[in-house]
Design a protein around this motif. Structure first.
Motif, PDB file in Angstrom:
ATOM      1  N   SER A 703      -4.042 -41.862  20.988  1.00 37.20           N
ATOM      2  CA  SER A 703      -3.570 -41.134  22.177  1.00 37.20           C
ATOM      3  C   SER A 703      -4.735 -40.893  23.142  1.00 37.20           C
ATOM      4  O   SER A 703      -4.559 -40.947  24.364  1.00 37.20           O
ATOM      5  CB  SER A 703      -2.880 -39.834  21.767  1.00 37.20           C
ATOM      6  OG  SER A 703      -3.842 -38.866  21.467  1.00 37.20           O
ATOM      7  N   ARG A 706      -5.144 -44.042  25.085  1.00 40.42           N
ATOM      8  CA  ARG A 706      -4.142 -44.178  26.167  1.00 40.42           C
ATOM      9  C   ARG A 706      -4.542 -43.310  27.353  1.00 40.42           C
ATOM     10  O   ARG A 706      -4.431 -43.722  28.504  1.00 40.42           O
ATOM     11  CB  ARG A 706      -2.761 -43.762  25.655  1.00 40.42           C
ATOM     12  CG  ARG A 706      -2.157 -44.792  24.719  1.00 40.42           C
ATOM     13  CD  ARG A 706      -0.647 -44.556  24.579  1.00 40.42           C
ATOM     14  NE  ARG A 706      -0.019 -45.677  23.899  1.00 40.42           N
ATOM     15  CZ  ARG A 706       0.111 -45.775  22.581  1.00 40.42           C
ATOM     16  NH1 ARG A 706      -0.311 -44.791  21.807  1.00 40.42           N
ATOM     17  NH2 ARG A 706       0.677 -46.830  22.035  1.00 40.42           N
ATOM     18  N   ASN A 707      -5.017 -42.089  27.052  1.00 38.33           N
ATOM     19  CA  ASN A 707      -5.454 -41.194  28.129  1.00 38.33           C
ATOM     20  C   ASN A 707      -6.585 -41.808  28.931  1.00 38.33           C
ATOM     21  O   ASN A 707      -6.632 -41.696  30.153  1.00 38.33           O
ATOM     22  CB  ASN A 707      -5.914 -39.852  27.569  1.00 38.33           C
ATOM     23  CG  ASN A 707      -4.751 -39.028  27.055  1.00 38.33           C
ATOM     24  OD1 ASN A 707      -3.582 -39.315  27.388  1.00 38.33           O
ATOM     25  ND2 ASN A 707      -5.035 -38.036  26.231  1.00 38.33           N
ATOM     26  N   ALA A 710      -5.359 -44.472  31.147  1.00 34.92           N
ATOM     27  CA  ALA A 710      -4.613 -43.932  32.279  1.00 34.92           C
ATOM     28  C   ALA A 710      -5.525 -43.555  33.434  1.00 34.92           C
ATOM     29  O   ALA A 710      -5.059 -43.356  34.565  1.00 34.92           O
ATOM     30  CB  ALA A 710      -3.811 -42.705  31.825  1.00 34.92           C
ATOM     31  N   ILE A 717       1.224 -47.571  33.815  1.00 30.54           N
ATOM     32  CA  ILE A 717       1.569 -46.620  32.748  1.00 30.54           C
ATOM     33  C   ILE A 717       2.446 -47.283  31.696  1.00 30.54           C
ATOM     34  O   ILE A 717       2.241 -47.105  30.486  1.00 30.54           O
ATOM     35  CB  ILE A 717       2.299 -45.394  33.339  1.00 30.54           C
ATOM     36  CG1 ILE A 717       1.358 -44.626  34.289  1.00 30.54           C
ATOM     37  CG2 ILE A 717       2.769 -44.456  32.217  1.00 30.54           C
ATOM     38  CD1 ILE A 717       0.169 -43.947  33.622  1.00 30.54           C
ATOM     39  N   GLU A 718       3.424 -48.102  32.159  1.00 26.09           N
ATOM     40  CA  GLU A 718       4.345 -48.730  31.188  1.00 26.09           C
ATOM     41  C   GLU A 718       3.581 -49.654  30.255  1.00 26.09           C
ATOM     42  O   GLU A 718       3.820 -49.685  29.052  1.00 26.09           O
ATOM     43  CB  GLU A 718       5.447 -49.558  31.885  1.00 26.09           C
ATOM     44  CG  GLU A 718       6.183 -48.839  33.008  1.00 26.09           C
ATOM     45  CD  GLU A 718       5.459 -49.003  34.339  1.00 26.09           C
ATOM     46  OE1 GLU A 718       4.865 -47.995  34.772  1.00 26.09           O
ATOM     47  OE2 GLU A 718       5.436 -50.122  34.904  1.00 26.09           O
ATOM     48  N   ARG A 721       1.823 -47.628  27.792  1.00 24.22           N
ATOM     49  CA  ARG A 721       2.741 -47.046  26.830  1.00 24.22           C
ATOM     50  C   ARG A 721       3.210 -48.092  25.816  1.00 24.22           C
ATOM     51  O   ARG A 721       3.425 -47.815  24.665  1.00 24.22           O
ATOM     52  CB  ARG A 721       3.924 -46.444  27.583  1.00 24.22           C
ATOM     53  CG  ARG A 721       4.419 -45.141  26.952  1.00 24.22           C
ATOM     54  CD  ARG A 721       5.512 -44.522  27.768  1.00 24.22           C
ATOM     55  NE  ARG A 721       4.994 -43.614  28.800  1.00 24.22           N
ATOM     56  CZ  ARG A 721       5.624 -43.398  29.974  1.00 24.22           C
ATOM     57  NH1 ARG A 721       6.723 -44.082  30.280  1.00 24.22           N
ATOM     58  NH2 ARG A 721       5.133 -42.549  30.842  1.00 24.22           N
ATOM     59  N   ARG A 722       3.350 -49.310  26.328  1.00 24.84           N
ATOM     60  CA  ARG A 722       3.902 -50.370  25.481  1.00 24.84           C
ATOM     61  C   ARG A 722       2.897 -50.876  24.422  1.00 24.84           C
ATOM     62  O   ARG A 722       3.274 -51.581  23.504  1.00 24.84           O
ATOM     63  CB  ARG A 722       4.346 -51.546  26.372  1.00 24.84           C
ATOM     64  CG  ARG A 722       5.726 -52.073  25.980  1.00 24.84           C
ATOM     65  CD  ARG A 722       6.151 -53.196  26.916  1.00 24.84           C
ATOM     66  NE  ARG A 722       6.411 -52.733  28.273  1.00 24.84           N
ATOM     67  CZ  ARG A 722       5.885 -53.276  29.389  1.00 24.84           C
ATOM     68  NH1 ARG A 722       5.059 -54.285  29.309  1.00 24.84           N
ATOM     69  NH2 ARG A 722       6.192 -52.805  30.600  1.00 24.84           N
TER      70      ARG A 722
END
Ligand SMILES: Nc1nc2c(ncn2[C@@H]2O[C@H](COP(=O)(O)OP(=O)(O)OP(=O)(O)O)[C@@H](O)[C@H]2O)c(=O)[nH]1
Ligand SMILES: [Mg+2]
Lengths: 725, 203
Positions: A703, A706-707, A710, A717-718, A721-722
């Motif tokens: 996580s 991912r942050n 971002a 974003i997708e 997320r994917r």
């Protein structure tokens, strides 16, 4: 056919007849043989019977011979008895006590019961009883005479007679009296010599070279005197009284030795003012522990120095003497007493003898005084060293460290020279307490003052300071003094850790040299106490850590944060042109490194290498934590990420080369964040994430990863997320 | 190699002749020594016990009660994890001296040291100190209390096991890293040998 057979038979008949005749002739012969055999058996039986009889006879003969021998012995005893009884009176009359004693000795060696038996067996030998009586009388007469004569000899100091009667005692069955009387005589000699020695000691002028150790000298003379006596007389005692008798002799000598020890100790206490000093010391420590300033007159530790030295010397002399007595007697017992039970009983006696002696008492008293004074000496000297603390320019540490460890080593050494393991352990324990509480508290309180950070950069401050001092215009201001005090305290703590380690090693070595035959249990004691001392380093490390945190709060954090925060004012969504312009100018990381350099450089000179390394560690932590926070507050495009990646790498390179140990690991997270922000596209992460060879050991959780992604404005974003992470 | 996880120092103090040495020997050797002589200085014994499956090494320091050894014995108070103060239930003076001993403990021992009051020799029938008097004293001074007989092996095992359990619990509850990892591993094998500052941090 038949005829043929018949004729054959006929011819055979004659042959057979002949045989029969011959046989019948043999019959009487056989009868004879039979008779002979029978008589042989009888003979053999006879022989065996008589041989049995013979061996019985031989046995009888043996008994008879024994009886004859016994008889002969009795006769010879009786003859001797007769002779002895005849000779003994004459010998006594002639004052030939050796002869008399020899005769009595012969008499005593005759089995008295047998003599009596003999006397009753042969009533006619009435003279036997008379002889016995004569000898008994003579023996007791002789005993009295010898005792008396010995006494006279002692009175007149007739050495020849003393020795003469000393040898006669055991012959007439007076072992105990002999040893007692003789040793009592030796005691008088001991006393005389000891009195003389003590008088000489008391008359020694204070200016004399030996004056400071005169009581140690006097004790030495006493114990050497006793030891000489034991050494000289042991062979005599062994020859005339038999082995295993030394303990009885020493038992008596010890009493006088005790008396003299008591005398010397009491003079020692009087002259050296022991009681007054002890009271004073106890008073002082009671006052200081209740932490009120006492108006008590303090004793200068220096004034105790010499006395403490004398006490350890005295103690070691007593210890040596006790060892001597123990080993002498033990050897004598080992040789003289073969019965193990009896021997161990005597060993117990020896233990008791030593334990209950005044010498042991005095030893314990002395150790008590010594330890109390040594403790006071150590504490006060260290307090003094701390109060007189000076920091030489160009030195990392101040004088108190050197001085304190010098004092501690001196005290421990002195305790080793006392020869008491309990004493050594107590001093080590005390040293441990002084270091861990008093000394560390002083360092801690110095660090507690903090490191003042002025408005000036430290470099500037130094430059100003240097030039001002050179021009003689400026005294170092309060801030500089406080900073120096702080830095020195931090360095002192660090160098103490080395001192402690070295001290422990050295002490163990020295003790092993001084006491090569340490018992297993004693070694355990010692090791436990030493491990206590070496754990002082843990407390010191606490102190250092505390200091570094102080430094972080006042000098590092307030300065590092604004430097890092300036990262936010830089646009990280760059075009190619902007990137070139950025690279051409002074980049963020160049400024940062320059600032860090200016922050660290002055410390590099003033801190110990290990403290400096720790400081860089602290700075690095501060930089990294802040940097990470700031990165999360920034947005990046590809080029911005590229810049960050480059900058993190050069920052890591710079800080890592600043210390002797690697800080790379500390940078792992930040480096990974930069790597992520420097990706071409989202999917490229699979080059680094996963289970394959090129994958990284990630310090970021999925996580977090991912942050970070971002933060890239160009990553969808997708897509993020994917990602399968 | 010893493989113990905890090492604790237990120090016994109290007047001469109250039975400190006998208590220690009963516990460490399982015997009541006949004709036990007065202790000289300080004796040192070790016994490893098991508490909740962990090996606990007890380092027992048996001090001499006689006054003249005080300067030796006092030096051991500071590093003690537990102090056992012993009196003789059949000897009033040994009980009357307790306040002096407490003063001494106050002065030299760590303030957090585990303190246990022990009334020994309960096998004797000439008791002078009733149990509740000892109990009250202990309660007033914040100490554990136990009555024992070294001779009959009453409560001796319990005394030392209780101490081992208590100290282990204390050690566990503060088993947070004291320093950062670089120094922590120095101590990780055995928790604190003679490290009195750990005592200071107890509870
Ligand atoms: N009846 C009885 N006697 C005991 C007991 N414990 C000890 N004693 C006796 O008390 C005496 C002193 O015992 P120690 O163990 O030597 O006393 P200590 O406290 O070690 O004495 P110091 O070493 O001089 O301080 C000895 O004679 C023991 O036999 C006990 O539980 N019951
Ligand atoms: Mg004892």
């Amino acid at each position: 056919m038949e005829e043929k057979e018949m004729s054959k038979f006929v011819t055979q008949q004659a042959y057979i007849d002949g045989k029969i005749r011959a046989l019948s002739k043999m019959i009487p012969q056989l009868k004879i043989i039979h008779k002979d055999a029978e008589s042989l058996v009888t003979t053999i039986n006879h022989i065996s019977e008589s041989s049995e009889k013979i061996s019985g006879k031989i046995r009888e003969l043996d008994t008879a011979r024994e009886k004859v021998e016994e008889c002969q012995k009795r006769v010879s005893d009786l003859i001797d008895l007769e002779l002895c009884s005849q000779g003994v009176q004459k010998a006594i009359y002639d004052e030939d006590y050796e002869q008399g004693a020899a005769l009595v000795h012969r008499f005593l060696s005759i089995d008295q019961s047998v003599v009596k038996q003999t006397a009753s067996d042969f009533e006619k030998v009435a003279g036997v009883l008379k002889s016995v009586r004569t000898l008994q009388d003579a023996a007791s007469q002789l005993r009295e005479i010898v005792k008396h004569k010995f006494g006279d000899a002692v009175k007149t100091q007739d050495l020849h007679s003393i020795e003469r009667f000393f040898k006669i005692f055991p012959l007439i069955g007076m072992h105990e009296e002999g040893i007692t009387d003789f040793c009592q005589y030796l005691c008088t000699k001991l006393e005389d010599a000891a009195q003389k020695n003590l008088q000489t000691a008391l008359n020694t002028p204070a200016g004399d070279k030996r004056y400071p150790v005169i009581y140690a000298d006097t004790l030495t003379l006493l114990y050497e005197g006793v030891a000489r006596m034991v050494n000289v007389h042991q062979p005599l005692i062994e020859t005339y009284y038999g082995p295993g008798k030394l303990i009885a002799a020493v038992n008596i000598l010890q009493k006088e030795c005790d008396n003299q020890t008591r005398r010397i100790m009491s003079e020692f206490c009087k002259t050296r003012n022991i009681n007054k000093k002890m009271t004073q010391i106890n008073e002082i420590s009671r006052m200081s522990s209740s932490s009120s300033f006492s108006k008590l007159e303090k004793i200068d530790p220096k004034d105790l120095d010499v006395l403490i030295g004398e006490m350890t010397l005295m103690h070691s002399k007593i210890e040596l003497y006790i060892k001597f007595v123990k080993s002498k007697i033990t050897t004598d017992l080992d040789v003289g007493i073969s019965d193990l039970d009896e021997r161990s009983k005597n060993i117990d006696k020896l233990e008791q003898l030593i334990k209950n002696s005044q010498v042991s008492q005095s030893k314990h008293e002395l150790l008590g005084y010594y330890l109390r004074m040594e403790q006071y000496y150590m504490e006060e000297s260290i307090t003094k060293a701390v109060n007189l603390d000076t920091a030489e320019q160009g030195q990392h540490t101040s004088s108190m460290v050197d001085d304190t460890f010098f004092i501690i080593r001196k005290c421990i050494r002195r305790s080793i020279s006392s020869g008491s393991l309990d004493g050594i352990c107590a001093i080590i324990n005390n040293a441990c307490r002084v270091l861990e509480s008093d000394f560390c508290n002083i360092l801690r309180s110095k660090l507690k003052q903090g490191y003042p950070s002025g408005y000036l950069d430290l470099t500037q401050a130094y430059n100003v300071l240097q030039s001002s001092i050179q021009q003689g215009r400026l005294q170092p201001g309060d801030t500089e003094v406080a900073r120096t005090a702080f830095v020195v305290a931090l360095n002192n703590a660090d160098s103490c850790t080395y001192y402690v380690d070295a001290l422990c090693d050295r002490v163990m070595l020295e003790i092993e040299q001084a006491m090569p035959t340490m018992k297993e249990n004693d070694r355990g004691k010692l090791e436990s106490c030493l491990s206590g001392l070496s754990s002082v380093t843990a407390t010191l490390k606490d102190v250092i850590e505390y200091g570094l945190q102080q430094l972080r709060a006042s000098a590092i954090k307030p300065r590092v944060h604004p430097w890092i925060d300036s990262f936010m004012s830089i646009n990280h969504e760059m075009t190619e042109d902007e990137l070139s312009a950025y690279d051409a100018g002074e980049t963020f990381v160049q400024t940062l490194i320059m600032n860090l350099e200016s922050l660290l450089a002055p410390f590099k000179e003033v801190l110990t290498p290990s403290n400096y390394d720790s400081l860089v560690g602290v700075v690095t932590n501060e930089v990294i934590t802040r940097f990470e926070k700031i990165v999360f507050k920034t947005t990046f495009n590809r080029l911005g990420g590229l810049v960050l990646d480059k900058e993190v790498r050069s920052l890591a390179g710079y800080l890592t080369t600043s210390t002797s140990w690697s800080l790379r690991d500390k940078f792992a997270r930040l480096t990974q964040i930069a790597t992520v922000l420097n990706l071409e596209k989202v999917s490229e992460i699979s080059d680094y994430w996963g289970d394959h060879d090129g994958a990284l050991m990630w310090r970021l959780t999925p996580s977090e990863l991912r942050n970070v992604m971002a933060l890239r404005i160009d990553f969808k974003i997708e897509d993020i997320r994917r990602l399968k992470l | 190699m010893d493989d113990y996880k905890f090492l604790f120092k237990v120090v016994l103090v109290g007047n001469a002749g109250v039975g400190k040495t006998c208590l220690v020997r009963r516990f460490t050797q399982g015997l009541f020594p006949p004709g036990q002589g007065a202790t000289i200085g300080v004796d040192f014994m070790i016994k490893t016990v098991e508490v909740e499956g962990e090996k606990v090494k007890l380092q027992i320091w048996d001090t001499a009660g006689q006054e003249r050894f005080r300067s030796i014995t006092q030096s051991y108070y500071r590093s003690a994890h537990a102090l056992i103060l012993v009196y003789d239930i059949s000897c009033q003076p040994t009980f009357d001296c307790l306040p002096d001993w407490l003063r001494e403990i106050e002065e030299y021992a760590s303030s957090k040291v585990l303190r246990i009051l022990v009334g020994n020799k309960i096998d004797r029938d000439d008791r002078e100190i009733p149990t509740h008097v000892g109990e009250d004293f202990a309660a007033r001074h914040n100490m554990y209390f136990l009555e024992t007989s070294a001779k009959e092996a009453d409560n001796v095992e319990k005394l030392f096991m209780q101490i081992a359990e208590d100290l282990m619990e204390q050690a566990r509850s503060k088993d947070l890293p004291r320093y950062d990892t670089s120094t922590a591993n120095i101590d990780s094998r055995t928790s604190t040998i003679g490290d009195s500052s750990c005592c200071g941090k107890l509870i």
